[in-house]
Design an enzyme around this catalytic site. Structure first.
Site, PDB file in Angstrom:
ATOM      1  N   ASP A 273      -5.913  -8.982  -5.460  1.00 57.15           N
ATOM      2  CA  ASP A 273      -7.069 -10.249  -5.510  1.00 57.15           C
ATOM      3  C   ASP A 273      -6.734 -10.598  -6.704  1.00 57.15           C
ATOM      4  OD1 ASP A 273      -8.522 -12.035  -5.072  1.00 57.15           O
ATOM      5  OD2 ASP A 273      -9.928 -11.216  -4.381  1.00 57.15           O
TER       6      ASP A 273
ATOM      7  N   LYS B 283      -0.948  -7.906   2.104  1.00 55.73           N
ATOM      8  CA  LYS B 283      -2.337  -7.835   2.403  1.00 55.73           C
ATOM      9  C   LYS B 283      -3.284  -8.933   2.799  1.00 55.73           C
ATOM     10  CE  LYS B 283      -6.206  -5.031   0.680  1.00 55.73           C
ATOM     11  NZ  LYS B 283      -6.607  -4.247  -0.966  1.00 55.73           N
TER      12      LYS B 283
ATOM     13  N   ASP C 164      -6.754 -10.340   3.098  1.00 56.56           N
ATOM     14  CA  ASP C 164      -7.792 -10.063   3.725  1.00 56.56           C
ATOM     15  C   ASP C 164      -8.587 -11.016   4.611  1.00 56.56           C
ATOM     16  OD1 ASP C 164     -10.482  -8.534   2.393  1.00 56.56           O
ATOM     17  OD2 ASP C 164      -9.655  -8.719   0.423  1.00 56.56           O
TER      18      ASP C 164
ATOM     19  N   GLU D  11      -9.635  -6.384   7.775  1.00 60.03           N
ATOM     20  CA  GLU D  11     -10.384  -7.672   7.986  1.00 60.03           C
ATOM     21  C   GLU D  11     -11.916  -6.223   7.993  1.00 60.03           C
ATOM     22  OE1 GLU D  11     -11.397  -5.701  11.152  1.00 60.03           O
ATOM     23  OE2 GLU D  11     -10.912  -7.438  12.222  1.00 60.03           O
ATOM     24  N   TRP D  12     -11.253  -4.503   7.389  1.00 62.24           N
ATOM     25  CA  TRP D  12     -12.203  -3.882   7.479  1.00 62.24           C
ATOM     26  C   TRP D  12     -12.826  -3.698   8.952  1.00 62.24           C
ATOM     27  CZ3 TRP D  12     -15.002  -8.384   5.684  1.00 62.24           C
ATOM     28  CH2 TRP D  12     -13.729  -8.924   3.883  1.00 62.24           C
TER      29      TRP D  12
ATOM     30  N   ARG E 129      -6.762  -2.231   8.372  1.00 61.89           N
ATOM     31  CA  ARG E 129      -7.817  -1.559   8.113  1.00 61.89           C
ATOM     32  C   ARG E 129      -8.838  -1.282   8.878  1.00 61.89           C
ATOM     33  NH1 ARG E 129      -9.485  -2.739   2.216  1.00 61.89           N
ATOM     34  NH2 ARG E 129     -11.366  -1.881   2.693  1.00 61.89           N
TER      35      ARG E 129
ATOM     36  N   ASP F  96     -14.224  -0.931   2.374  1.00 64.44           N
ATOM     37  CA  ASP F  96     -13.629   0.134   1.121  1.00 64.44           C
ATOM     38  C   ASP F  96     -14.172   1.256   0.941  1.00 64.44           C
ATOM     39  OD1 ASP F  96     -12.794  -3.132   1.222  1.00 64.44           O
ATOM     40  OD2 ASP F  96     -13.647  -3.546  -0.735  1.00 64.44           O
TER      41      ASP F  96
HETATM   42  C1  GLA Z   1     -11.572  -6.671   0.009  1.00 63.64           C
HETATM   43  C2  GLA Z   1     -10.916  -5.889   0.185  1.00 63.64           C
HETATM   44  C3  GLA Z   1     -10.553  -5.014  -0.809  1.00 63.64           C
HETATM   45  C4  GLA Z   1      -9.716  -6.516  -2.176  1.00 63.64           C
HETATM   46  C5  GLA Z   1     -11.269  -6.492  -2.518  1.00 63.64           C
HETATM   47  C6  GLA Z   1     -10.617  -7.709  -3.206  1.00 63.64           C
HETATM   48  O1  GLA Z   1     -12.839  -5.755  -0.773  1.00 63.64           O
HETATM   49  O2  GLA Z   1     -11.487  -4.609   1.753  1.00 63.64           O
HETATM   50  O3  GLA Z   1      -9.355  -4.339  -0.619  1.00 63.64           O
HETATM   51  O4  GLA Z   1      -8.861  -6.393  -1.829  1.00 63.64           O
HETATM   52  O5  GLA Z   1     -11.463  -7.509  -1.453  1.00 63.64           O
HETATM   53  O6  GLA Z   1     -11.501  -8.910  -3.551  1.00 63.64           O
END
Ligand code: GLA
Length: 676
Positions: free
Chosen positions: A92, A167, A169, A206-207, A224, A228
């Site tokens: 980012d 990547k 997000d 998308e966590w 993902r 994080d």
């Molecule tokens: C999210 C993503 C991270 C990173 C940040 C950047 O939290 O999961 O891995 O890329 O955004 O803002």
């Protein structure tokens, strides 16, 4: 030499599969040329998990062309590029806050004076590839323009700039929270990337929101699976536990992504980082270095550059490891490898050394008289008759590669036997000035006898370790154990903690010379409070856990770093002494049976402006001996007294009072214990 025969066979196998992968790339190029949006992801990329670097974990928003180019230089000069690290990924914060007149994203000219195109050209000239970051929402997580509704334009910019990896997000996603919406947003970018005709690895982020392991295989090259990672043991462990069960979803071209590596960032020990790297490789995770390589220590580089471990991650079969067995925080994790080998991780997630054991057949290999075993962190080869076991240090991983081919098994008879070493029979703890008796052991796990076996044990400085029996065996048959009793004396004044007892076991190598393997044990020292009345905040606890940040001594809990609290204040009264916690919290002290009473004035700290509900409890040897009932800040300070006569251990427990953990700043003001 059998080892080189094994290597030749492995290369031949890898070569065959590599041809297969090239075939897939060629097919995809044709598909892309038609510019028809793919119905499923079929981009021929990431046949093994992507490897490279991403700036986020170490630099956050502080990304620049200079950093990316210096990292690219370093990947080449350090040899990491030849180890397989290929993608140099920008996270980012690389762009400006507004799109241009044509609606295109604009790289920040101060951070990227040569644009993304110029940066990509530089990276490509080094034989590396460039990755970038965007977001399936109206803005990125750091608030820069998102790609939602701009997928075609943005994918084309990436392709025009020479980007090789995206990547993607999930912040500011305007989602209705359905899986259908996630599929739509992430598919839109997949198709936009495909339509450009440029091969771009597509990494979903998308966590784990919508269990992407269930659907993302058709959409992205990786996804993902969790929130994080942060640079600490509990984050790494909980991500591992969430990612391990998802093995069925992974395979060439589509991988579970437990997030980028924290190796080298300083929040874990090297033992923990070796576990992190072992587990990520066993789980076929993308290996994206997340540390400042320009400052990396030799230990960090040795972890990231361990070719044997990388080979597990990059194994062409692409079979993510699975848990073969687990018990009380210890795990046996096995991974099937191309050519028939298995990798076996003996992973100890507990805070004490643990003996972990399995067999080659339990790991999925056929029954053989001898197996060739390579220890991938010790970089040594052994032979085993089938048992694979070790005493694994706290938070450590012993990582083995086992070859069951008959040729390798015969060849391994020229290697030393695998030995299982450790300590056993020691006490739960000792106090300073006392001695402990315990046994060391060395078991021959090999297929041949071991000759001239010698055990040594080393205690910390100022301690003594004396053998009370034989430390030698002239010949130790397969399956037999040399047990040696020891008396270990702990000097007065030793601080509480678990201390390593390390040693070695050495024995003759079949072809001449001596093999020496480490022996790992430990002894816990506990110190009872002094006679009289002491403030608990002046004593060392045995262990503590806390809802937010660490337990604080003589201040309230400030939620993050140690020492960030305020003076303890309950109902307007300020207390100079005490313990500040945040529910749920447990603090354990060793009393050693010598104390009688524990007292405190408990309450919810004033600093959360009246918020917070908690309950204080004192447990002595597991039995509740005091309970405050549920307290709010408006209840003010409340005296609490507990009879702890004869207790070995006492626990100070704070729960959330039954209403969830919000503003639960709880104080054990003036906490004291009286001992004789
Ligand atoms: C999210 C993503 C991270 C990173 C940040 C950047 O939290 O999961 O891995 O890329 O955004 O803002």
């Amino acid at each position: 030499m059998p080892r080189s025969v094994r290597r030749l066979l492995a290369c031949a196998t890898a070569g065959l599969l590599w041809t297969g992968a090239l075939g897939a790339v060629a097919v995809t190029a044709n598909v892309a040329a038609t510019a028809t949006p793919a119905a499923a992801l079929d981009n021929g990329l990431a046949r093994t998990p992507p490897m490279g670097f991403n700036d986020w974990n170490a630099f956050g928003c502080d990304v620049s062309e200079q950093l990316i180019e210096q990292t690219a230089d370093y990947l080449v000069s350090s040899g990491l590029k030849s180890d397989g690290y290929t993608y140099v990924n920008i996270d980012d914060c690389w762009m400006t806050h507004t799109r241009d007149a044509q609606g295109r994203l604009v790289p920040d000219p101060a951070k990227f004076p040569d644009g993304i195109k110029g940066t990509a050209d530089y990276v490509h000239a080094k034989g590396l590839k460039l990755g970038i970051y965007e977001d399936a929402g109206t803005a990125t997580c750091a608030g820069y323009p998102g790609s939602l509704g701009h997928e075609t334009t943005d994918a084309q910019s990436f392709a025009d700039w020479g980007v090789d990896y995206l990547k993607y997000d999930n912040c500011n996603n305007q989602s209705d929270g359905t899986r259908a919406d996630y599929l739509k947003r992430y598919t839109a970018m997949r198709d936009a990337l495909a339509a450009t005709g440029r091969p771009i690895v597509y990494s979903l982020c998308e966590w784990g929101d919508q269990d992407p392991a269930e659907w993302a295989g058709d959409i992205g090259n990786s996804w993902r699976t969790t929130g994080d990672i942060s640079d600490n043991w509990s984050s790494m462990l909980s991500i591992t536990q969430a990612n391990l069960p998802l093995a069925g979803a992974a395979g060439p071209g589509h991988w579970n992504d437990p997030d980028m590596l924290e190796v080298g960032n300083g929040g874990m020990t090297d033992t923990e980082y070796r576990s992190h790297f072992s587990l990520w490789s066993m789980m076929d995770s993308p290996l994206l270095i997340g540390t400042d390589l320009r400052k990396a220590t030799p230990a960090t580089l040795a972890i990231l550059g361990n070719k044997d471990v990388i080979a597990l991650d990059q194994d062409p079969l692409g079979a993510q490891a699975t848990v073969a067995s687990s018990d009380g925080g210890t795990y046996v994790i096995t991974k099937q490898l191309a050519g028939g080998d298995r990798a076996v991780a003996l992973f100890n997630s507990t805070d004490q050394p643990q003996h972990i054991s399995t067999t080659a057949t339990a790991a999925g290999l056929p029954k053989r008289a001898a197996y060739a075993v390579r220890d991938l962190w010790a970089h040594k080869d052994y032979n085993s008759a089938g048992t694979l076991s070790a005493t694994v240090p706290a938070h450590g991983t012993v990582l083995l590669r086992v070859d069951a081919s008959v040729l390798a098994g015969v060849g391994s008879l020229l290697d030393p036997v695998l030995a299982d070493t450790g300590t056993t029979g020691g006490p739960d703890h000792v106090e300073p000035g006392q001695s402990a008796t315990l046994d060391t052991y060395a078991t021959n796990l090999g297929a041949l006898p071991a000759a001239q076996v010698t055990v040594r044990l080393t205690a910390p400085d100022g301690w003594t370790a004396k053998a009370a029996g034989s430390t030698r065996a002239a010949l130790l048959a397969p399956g037999r154990r040399l047990t040696t009793p020891w008396k270990v004396t702990v000097p007065d004044g030793t601080a509480p903690g678990t201390y390593p007892l390390t040693g070695t076991v050495s024995y003759d190598k079949p072809g001449g010379g001596t093999a020496t393997v480490p022996l790992t044990g430990g002894l816990t020292v506990k110190v009872p409070p002094p006679a009289g009345t002491s403030y608990l905040s002046d004593l060392a606890w045995t262990s503590s856990s806390n809802g937010w940040g660490p337990v604080e001594k003589d201040t309230s809990n400030g939620e993050t770093a140690a020492g960030d609290g305020n003076p303890i204040t309950i109902g307007g009264t300020v207390y100079a002494k005490g313990l500040g916690v945040n529910a749920p919290a447990t603090i354990t002290y060793y009393l050693g049976g010598s104390c009688s009473q524990l007292t405190a004035t408990v309450g919810v700290d004033d600093e959360k402006n009246g918020k917070g509900t908690v309950e204080f409890e004192v447990d002595a040897d597991g039995k509740q001996v005091a309970d405050s009932g549920v307290l709010k800040n408006s209840d003010g300070p409340k005296p609490l007294a507990a009879d702890v006569t004869g207790a070995q251990d006492v626990q100070l427990v704070v729960t959330d009072g039954g209403d969830g953990n919000d503003s639960d700043h709880a104080d054990w003001a003036n906490a004291q214990v009286t001992c004789s």
